[in-house]
Design an enzyme around this catalytic site. Structure first.
Site, PDB file in Angstrom:
ATOM      1  N   TYR A 241      42.649  40.483  32.768  1.00  0.00           N
ATOM      2  CA  TYR A 241      41.790  41.624  33.106  1.00  0.00           C
ATOM      3  C   TYR A 241      41.973  42.795  32.140  1.00  0.00           C
ATOM      4  O   TYR A 241      41.709  43.951  32.514  1.00  0.00           O
ATOM      5  CB  TYR A 241      42.056  42.069  34.544  1.00  0.00           C
ATOM      6  CG  TYR A 241      41.388  41.181  35.587  1.00  0.00           C
ATOM      7  CD1 TYR A 241      39.990  41.103  35.689  1.00  0.00           C
ATOM      8  CD2 TYR A 241      42.142  40.415  36.465  1.00  0.00           C
ATOM      9  CE1 TYR A 241      39.377  40.307  36.637  1.00  0.00           C
ATOM     10  CE2 TYR A 241      41.530  39.607  37.427  1.00  0.00           C
ATOM     11  CZ  TYR A 241      40.146  39.561  37.503  1.00  0.00           C
ATOM     12  OH  TYR A 241      39.527  38.771  38.450  1.00  0.00           O
TER      13      TYR A 241
ATOM     14  N   HIS B 240      35.743  35.119  41.171  1.00  0.00           N
ATOM     15  CA  HIS B 240      35.476  35.691  39.849  1.00  0.00           C
ATOM     16  C   HIS B 240      34.335  34.908  39.224  1.00  0.00           C
ATOM     17  O   HIS B 240      34.167  33.724  39.500  1.00  0.00           O
ATOM     18  CB  HIS B 240      36.731  35.548  38.970  1.00  0.00           C
ATOM     19  CG  HIS B 240      36.483  35.894  37.529  1.00  0.00           C
ATOM     20  ND1 HIS B 240      36.497  37.191  37.081  1.00  0.00           N
ATOM     21  CD2 HIS B 240      36.154  35.123  36.458  1.00  0.00           C
ATOM     22  CE1 HIS B 240      36.206  37.200  35.782  1.00  0.00           C
ATOM     23  NE2 HIS B 240      35.991  35.957  35.385  1.00  0.00           N
TER      24      HIS B 240
ATOM     25  N   ASN C 235      36.910  40.216  46.639  1.00  0.00           N
ATOM     26  CA  ASN C 235      35.524  39.731  46.665  1.00  0.00           C
ATOM     27  C   ASN C 235      35.408  38.222  46.440  1.00  0.00           C
ATOM     28  O   ASN C 235      34.366  37.734  46.008  1.00  0.00           O
ATOM     29  CB  ASN C 235      34.659  40.546  45.704  1.00  0.00           C
ATOM     30  CG  ASN C 235      35.175  40.518  44.288  1.00  0.00           C
ATOM     31  OD1 ASN C 235      36.151  39.830  44.007  1.00  0.00           O
ATOM     32  ND2 ASN C 235      34.523  41.239  43.396  1.00  0.00           N
TER      33      ASN C 235
END
Ligand code: IDP
Ligand code: MG
Length: 140
Positions: free
Chosen positions: A51, A117, A114
């Site tokens: 990231y 990815h 969430n």
């Protein structure tokens, strides 16, 4: 449109709730072929480096901590327009804003949880695939 590959992973909130099977089913139903699959433990990858584009943002440290809070399931998918197709299946980044019927809309919790990815471009896909897989790991 040529056949392309993209990278996705089931994030720790998804593996914790045993959602991997349901999510992989959705990829197949959308015509995306699974050509690589691997469950990876938190110490098996460098989330800070993965990231790196988000370094310096206020959510970066929390994102890295969350992404290493449990196993992830790394997947390579192949199909027509695979990068965009996967982003559509995933839905908006924020589950609260993601449409119902998308993976994040149906399963996502609060950010950063969430559920999956998805690579944002063919160049990102190439980088992210090589982060987790050797060429010989993937279906020819
Ligand atoms: P994307 O996953 O839809 O491409 P990015 O902007 O690349 O979204 O962000 C990477 C991940 O960082 C997101 O999937 C989410 O888990 C987390 N994230 C993004 N924005 C926020 C935020 O505002 N607060 C907390 N976490 C965030
Ligand atoms: Mg992104």
């Amino acid at each position: 449109m040529a056949i392309e590959r993209t990278f996705t992973m089931v994030k720790p909130d998804g593996t914790a709730r045993q959602l991997t099977g349901e999510i992989v089913r959705r990829f197949a139903d959308a015509g995306l072929k699974l050509v690589g699959l691997r469950m990876v433990q938190p110490d098996g990858w460098d989330a800070r480096e993965f990231y790196a584009e988000h370094k310096g943002k206020d959510f970066y440290d929390g994102l890295v901590e969350y992404m290493t809070s449990g196993p992830v399931v790394a997947c390579v998918l192949e199909g027509e327009n695979a990068v965009k197709a996967l982003r559509s299946l995933a839905g908006a980044t924020n589950p609260a804003k993601a449409d119902k019927g998308t993976i994040r809309g149906d399963f996502g919790l609060e950010l950063p949880k969430n559920t999956i990815h998805g690579s944002d471009s063919p160049a990102s896909a190439e980088r992210e695939i090589s982060f987790f897989f050797k060429p010989s790991d993937l279906v020819k």
